[in-house]
Write an enzyme that holds these catalytic residues in place. Structure first.
Site, PDB file in Angstrom:
ATOM      1  N   ASP A  67       4.577  11.422   7.807  1.00  0.00           N
ATOM      2  CA  ASP A  67       3.207  11.432   7.266  1.00  0.00           C
ATOM      3  C   ASP A  67       2.563  10.056   7.488  1.00  0.00           C
ATOM      4  O   ASP A  67       2.467   9.253   6.568  1.00  0.00           O
ATOM      5  CB  ASP A  67       3.312  11.780   5.773  1.00  0.00           C
ATOM      6  CG  ASP A  67       1.970  11.809   5.067  1.00  0.00           C
ATOM      7  OD1 ASP A  67       0.930  11.856   5.751  1.00  0.00           O
ATOM      8  OD2 ASP A  67       1.966  11.784   3.822  1.00  0.00           O
TER       9      ASP A  67
ATOM     10  N   LYS B 119       9.660  14.494   3.584  1.00  0.00           N
ATOM     11  CA  LYS B 119       8.449  13.799   4.059  1.00  0.00           C
ATOM     12  C   LYS B 119       8.661  12.296   3.945  1.00  0.00           C
ATOM     13  O   LYS B 119       8.990  11.788   2.878  1.00  0.00           O
ATOM     14  CB  LYS B 119       7.226  14.205   3.238  1.00  0.00           C
ATOM     15  CG  LYS B 119       5.954  13.453   3.676  1.00  0.00           C
ATOM     16  CD  LYS B 119       4.709  14.035   3.043  1.00  0.00           C
ATOM     17  CE  LYS B 119       4.301  13.389   1.749  1.00  0.00           C
ATOM     18  NZ  LYS B 119       3.718  12.042   1.882  1.00  0.00           N
TER      19      LYS B 119
ATOM     20  N   ASP C  56      -7.155   6.556  15.586  1.00  0.00           N
ATOM     21  CA  ASP C  56      -7.487   5.432  16.466  1.00  0.00           C
ATOM     22  C   ASP C  56      -8.129   6.026  17.717  1.00  0.00           C
ATOM     23  O   ASP C  56      -8.399   7.224  17.762  1.00  0.00           O
ATOM     24  CB  ASP C  56      -6.216   4.634  16.796  1.00  0.00           C
ATOM     25  CG  ASP C  56      -6.508   3.165  17.113  1.00  0.00           C
ATOM     26  OD1 ASP C  56      -7.517   2.889  17.812  1.00  0.00           O
ATOM     27  OD2 ASP C  56      -5.733   2.296  16.683  1.00  0.00           O
TER      28      ASP C  56
ATOM     29  N   LYS D 184      -0.492   9.694   9.309  1.00  0.00           N
ATOM     30  CA  LYS D 184      -1.966   9.871   9.348  1.00  0.00           C
ATOM     31  C   LYS D 184      -2.652   8.997  10.406  1.00  0.00           C
ATOM     32  O   LYS D 184      -3.477   8.137  10.086  1.00  0.00           O
ATOM     33  CB  LYS D 184      -2.573   9.580   7.979  1.00  0.00           C
ATOM     34  CG  LYS D 184      -2.069  10.473   6.862  1.00  0.00           C
ATOM     35  CD  LYS D 184      -2.845  10.236   5.577  1.00  0.00           C
ATOM     36  CE  LYS D 184      -2.394  11.101   4.426  1.00  0.00           C
ATOM     37  NZ  LYS D 184      -1.085  10.735   3.851  1.00  0.00           N
TER      38      LYS D 184
ATOM     39  N   ARG E 255       7.071  13.803  -7.081  1.00  0.00           N
ATOM     40  CA  ARG E 255       7.637  13.436  -8.380  1.00  0.00           C
ATOM     41  C   ARG E 255       8.248  14.573  -9.198  1.00  0.00           C
ATOM     42  O   ARG E 255       9.239  14.317  -9.900  1.00  0.00           O
ATOM     43  CB  ARG E 255       6.582  12.664  -9.190  1.00  0.00           C
ATOM     44  CG  ARG E 255       6.392  11.256  -8.634  1.00  0.00           C
ATOM     45  CD  ARG E 255       5.083  10.654  -9.036  1.00  0.00           C
ATOM     46  NE  ARG E 255       3.965  11.362  -8.422  1.00  0.00           N
ATOM     47  CZ  ARG E 255       2.693  11.075  -8.657  1.00  0.00           C
ATOM     48  NH1 ARG E 255       2.382  10.106  -9.495  1.00  0.00           N
ATOM     49  NH2 ARG E 255       1.742  11.755  -8.054  1.00  0.00           N
TER      50      ARG E 255
ATOM     51  N   THR F 120      -8.157  13.937  -0.511  1.00  0.00           N
ATOM     52  CA  THR F 120      -8.580  14.446  -1.826  1.00  0.00           C
ATOM     53  C   THR F 120      -9.047  13.305  -2.732  1.00  0.00           C
ATOM     54  O   THR F 120      -9.678  13.544  -3.754  1.00  0.00           O
ATOM     55  CB  THR F 120      -7.429  15.213  -2.513  1.00  0.00           C
ATOM     56  OG1 THR F 120      -6.235  14.457  -2.363  1.00  0.00           O
ATOM     57  CG2 THR F 120      -7.242  16.582  -1.895  1.00  0.00           C
TER      58      THR F 120
HETATM   59  O1  C5P Z   1       4.548  13.056  -6.426  1.00  0.00           O
HETATM   60  P1  C5P Z   1       3.589  14.093  -5.903  1.00  0.00           P
HETATM   61  O2  C5P Z   1       4.126  15.507  -5.948  1.00  0.00           O
HETATM   62  O3  C5P Z   1       2.211  13.970  -6.503  1.00  0.00           O
HETATM   63  O4  C5P Z   1       3.489  13.704  -4.360  1.00  0.00           O
HETATM   64  C1  C5P Z   1       2.628  14.353  -3.476  1.00  0.00           C
HETATM   65  C2  C5P Z   1       2.754  13.752  -2.107  1.00  0.00           C
HETATM   66  O5  C5P Z   1       1.718  14.318  -1.287  1.00  0.00           O
HETATM   67  C3  C5P Z   1       2.560  12.246  -2.042  1.00  0.00           C
HETATM   68  O6  C5P Z   1       3.379  11.758  -0.969  1.00  0.00           O
HETATM   69  C4  C5P Z   1       1.105  12.083  -1.720  1.00  0.00           C
HETATM   70  O7  C5P Z   1       0.835  10.913  -1.025  1.00  0.00           O
HETATM   71  C5  C5P Z   1       0.857  13.303  -0.834  1.00  0.00           C
HETATM   72  N1  C5P Z   1      -0.535  13.753  -0.796  1.00  0.00           N
HETATM   73  C6  C5P Z   1      -1.238  14.146  -1.932  1.00  0.00           C
HETATM   74  N2  C5P Z   1      -2.536  14.557  -1.833  1.00  0.00           N
HETATM   75  C7  C5P Z   1      -3.139  14.596  -0.646  1.00  0.00           C
HETATM   76  C8  C5P Z   1      -2.467  14.218   0.513  1.00  0.00           C
HETATM   77  C9  C5P Z   1      -1.134  13.789   0.391  1.00  0.00           C
HETATM   78  O8  C5P Z   1      -0.690  14.132  -3.025  1.00  0.00           O
HETATM   79  N3  C5P Z   1      -4.380  15.048  -0.562  1.00  0.00           N
END
Ligand code: C5P
Length: 234
Positions: free
Chosen positions: A59, A32, A64, A61, A211, A119
């Site tokens: 990603d 991603k 417009d 998003k 992460r 979220t």
């Molecule tokens: O590091 P982590 O596993 O928390 O990363 C989750 C990824 O998913 C990040 O790129 C974050 O921006 C994305 N994301 C999220 N929650 C959402 C939409 C996207 O954590 N509701």
């Protein structure tokens, strides 16, 4: 459509993402690319990671007016992204225009999914700032239904919403779920989390994991563990 693990490569530069991907040797995870990396490095980063054999979820998003989104999606499609997204709040007209822009001359196009409510948006913020009085889960399901009606392939949602989305929009409507953590791992700033195995049981089609893989001591082992728990185990 097969289940897969998408690695959120939230890095600030090409050097950082390439040295991360170099660790994977023969394996080619679905990657991603978010706004940070895309804005820092431009479209070339998509071409370069594609050329290394990875699938890419771009990603960005989009949100417009329909004509602008159609033209922007045409550009992203020409980059050969495998998955793109937009905000369902842009309305059905915008989502239909997006599909039009994404569809290539040969009829193929990247998977297109919608963000429903972020979220990070609380029920209070929805009511007080956006003047939306409906309960958040109702809003999420309604946006998912709009996305389906516009011809999109699925939504990004919390793993906790995935089962309900399938109930409302059908099993073929994709759920792409972030907020995944190992049972023995650090939650970081994510609040409502699930393990890869739980996400599988609840019916997520793709998990987005950042992460727990990118910050792991052994990222390849962490990725393999996600695949084992989410894809391989029966
Ligand atoms: O590091 P982590 O596993 O928390 O990363 C989750 C990824 O998913 C990040 O790129 C974050 O921006 C994305 N994301 C999220 N929650 C959402 C939409 C996207 O954590 N509701």
């Amino acid at each position: 459509m097969g289940k897969d693990v998408i690695v959120a490569c939230d890095f600030a530069s090409k050097d950082a993402v390439m040295s991360f991907l170099d660790k994977f040797d023969g394996r080619k995870p679905f990657v991603k690319i978010g706004m940070e990396l895309f804005y820092a490095e431009g479209p070339a980063i998509v071409r370069e990671i594609k050329a290394r054999g990875h699938k890419i979820f771009l990603d960005l998003k989009l949100h417009d007016i329909p004509n602008t989104v159609m033209k922007a999606m045409k550009v992203l499609s020409a980059l050969d992204a495998d998955m793109c997204n937009l905000h369902a709040a842009g309305t059905r007209a915008m989502m239909e225009a997006a599909i039009k822009g994404l569809t290539r001359e040969d009829g193929t196009r990247p998977i297109l999914i919608a963000v429903t409510q972020l979220t990070s948006t609380s029920q209070d913020a929805m009511r007080e700032e956006l003047l939306i009085d409906q309960p958040i889960d109702k809003v999420v399901m309604s946006y998912a239904e709009n996305a389906k009606a516009a011809g999109l392939d699925g939504v990004v949602c919390s793993p906790l919403e995935a089962a309900k989305v399938h109930e409302v929009c059908g099993d073929d409507f994709l759920t792409v779920t972030p907020g995944v953590r190992f049972a023995d791992g650090d939650k970081g700033d994510q609040v409502r989390v699930m393990t890869p195995e739980q996400a599988k049981l609840i019916g997520s089609d793709y998990i987005v994991v950042g992460r727990p893989i990118t910050a792991a001591e052994d990222p390849v082992a962490a990725y393999e563990r996600c695949i084992r728990e989410f894809v391989d185990q029966q």
